[in-house]
Scaffold this active site. Structure first.
Site, PDB file in Angstrom:
ATOM      1  N   ASP A 140     -19.824  65.304  65.870  1.00  0.00           N
ATOM      2  CA  ASP A 140     -18.948  66.310  65.265  1.00  0.00           C
ATOM      3  C   ASP A 140     -19.229  67.696  65.860  1.00  0.00           C
ATOM      4  O   ASP A 140     -18.318  68.483  66.121  1.00  0.00           O
ATOM      5  CB  ASP A 140     -19.167  66.417  63.747  1.00  0.00           C
ATOM      6  CG  ASP A 140     -19.405  65.105  63.038  1.00  0.00           C
ATOM      7  OD1 ASP A 140     -19.954  64.174  63.659  1.00  0.00           O
ATOM      8  OD2 ASP A 140     -19.079  65.015  61.853  1.00  0.00           O
ATOM      9  N   ARG A 210     -14.467  58.973  62.544  1.00  0.00           N
ATOM     10  CA  ARG A 210     -14.073  60.367  62.745  1.00  0.00           C
ATOM     11  C   ARG A 210     -15.017  61.093  63.691  1.00  0.00           C
ATOM     12  O   ARG A 210     -14.582  61.956  64.460  1.00  0.00           O
ATOM     13  CB  ARG A 210     -13.961  61.118  61.411  1.00  0.00           C
ATOM     14  CG  ARG A 210     -13.351  62.507  61.607  1.00  0.00           C
ATOM     15  CD  ARG A 210     -12.759  63.094  60.339  1.00  0.00           C
ATOM     16  NE  ARG A 210     -13.734  63.420  59.338  1.00  0.00           N
ATOM     17  CZ  ARG A 210     -13.619  63.097  58.048  1.00  0.00           C
ATOM     18  NH1 ARG A 210     -12.586  62.385  57.613  1.00  0.00           N
ATOM     19  NH2 ARG A 210     -14.544  63.452  57.183  1.00  0.00           N
TER      20      ARG A 210
END
Length: 374
Positions: A140, A210
């Site tokens: 991320d 994600r």
């Protein structure tokens, strides 16, 4: 027969931005400086650049003007926390600065860059994800901090040296890569001390959709700012192609979308997750537009099938005509006060929500890219 909300050829990006303006005139009611708002506003900026609708630009500007004073101080931002997440809003702010030339925005951009210059680093010279997560590298964080790092150097530094930017991308890939699947783990603890970390390599226990979505978007975005003759750029491009190939192998064959834990699609409780799927499709769409992918026709067919199924699986329209983005994993993390252990059970336990900006942002970006196909 279920009701059809529209066709894949509709301007879904425009519909989604109109929804944001009406449903969320104030982007963040909590008054927090949060990375997902920048993600969503990046999508709005994409649509502004296509349509030149001034309302969209004003929407972005209004958000930043509620946070930034004339001296460049940002409400809710503390650089001493060294959170890479806090850098993400700088990407859309940089575009806003070049449109408006407002000097207070440049002061904020300078402060975000200054944080990166002081960011603590792991033994392999990668940025800590944040001060409270020492020696941890999260996929991320590459999206949050390192694309802005490259953009700032490109626009504001004379004769920029991208060596460190390239290192952040290539070394993170090397240490997070699973050679068997070609996928990258959510995070790596270089100290190998965290309870969730593999004691041999520091890997978190699972691939998380994600996080890989953030990562492929980051690689796709950063290539624009690196000199084409730099061998490090070619390595990032190779890594991007390899990771997208690996993702394609674990995509749900019926939909060309992905599961929350992408390599365990047949495991009970696992589900097709929207934010990560939309991010990966967005990276594919942009990579096709930029000429990063080989076998273009094959990838285009894969992308169109994924887009059409994403609309069916994830998108609904309310009675007011608002676009809803559904099936978003609310959060996914490791460690922290809730002792997130990175297990399959953990990733299944996080709430599934609607209209979180981590889903609406990638949807707007992807929908804007798909205008080229219809």
């Amino acid at each position: 027969m279920t009701k059809q909300y529209g066709t894949p050829a509709d301007d879904w990006a425009g519909k989604a931005v109109e929804t944001m303006l009406k449903r969320e005139p104030e982007v963040n009611l909590k008054g927090k400086w949060e990375y997902e708002d920048g993600l969503m506003l990046n999508g709005v900026m994409d649509v502004y650049e296509r349509t030149k609708d001034q309302r969209y630009l004003e929407y972005i500007k209004h958000f930043f003007d509620t946070y930034i004073d004339d001296d460049g101080n940002v409400k809710g931002y503390d650089p001493e926390l060294f959170r890479l997440d806090d850098i993400n809003n700088g990407k859309v702010l940089l575009k806003l600065y070049f449109i408006t030339k407002d000097p207070k925005y440049k002061l904020v951009l300078d402060r975000l860059f200054d944080q990166l210059q002081k960011q603590p680093r792991t033994p392999s010279d990668l940025f800590w994800h944040k001060k409270s997560y020492p020696n941890q590298v999260w996929l991320d964080g590459i999206y949050m901090g390192d694309v802005f790092y490259a953009e700032y150097l490109h626009y504001f530094v004379q004769g920029p040296d991208f060596t460190d930017v390239i290192h952040q991308f290539t070394k993170s890939y090397d240490i997070a890569l699973d050679k068997h699947t070609g996928l990258c783990y959510h995070a790596v603890d270089e100290s190998k001390e965290m309870y969730w970390a593999n004691k041999e390599n520091g890997h978190s226990p699972h691939f998380w959709l994600r996080s890989i979505g953030w990562y492929v978007m980051a690689m796709t975005d950063v290539l624009e700012y690196l000199p084409e003759d730099n061998p490090g750029r070619q390595q990032i491009l190779t890594n991007l192609r390899n990771l997208l190939d690996a993702l394609r192998k674990v995509a749900d064959p019926a939909t060309n979308l992905w599961y929350q834990i992408p390599d365990e699609g047949d495991r009970p409780m696992n589900y097709l997750e929207s934010s990560g799927s939309l991010m990966i499709l967005n990276a594919i769409a942009k990579s096709l537009r930029m000429g990063y992918l080989e076998n273009q026709e094959d990838w285009q067919a894969f992308l169109k099938k994924g887009w059409e199924n994403a609309l069916q699986q994830f998108i609904s329209i309310t009675n007011e005509g608002y676009v809803n983005v559904n099936k978003i994993a609310h959060v996914g993390g490791l460690g922290g006060p809730n002792h997130r252990d990175g297990s399959f059970a953990y990733y299944m336990s996080e709430p599934i929500v609607v209209n979180d900006h981590k889903g609406t942002g990638p949807f707007i970006m992807l929908a804007n890219e798909m205008r080229a196909y219809y």
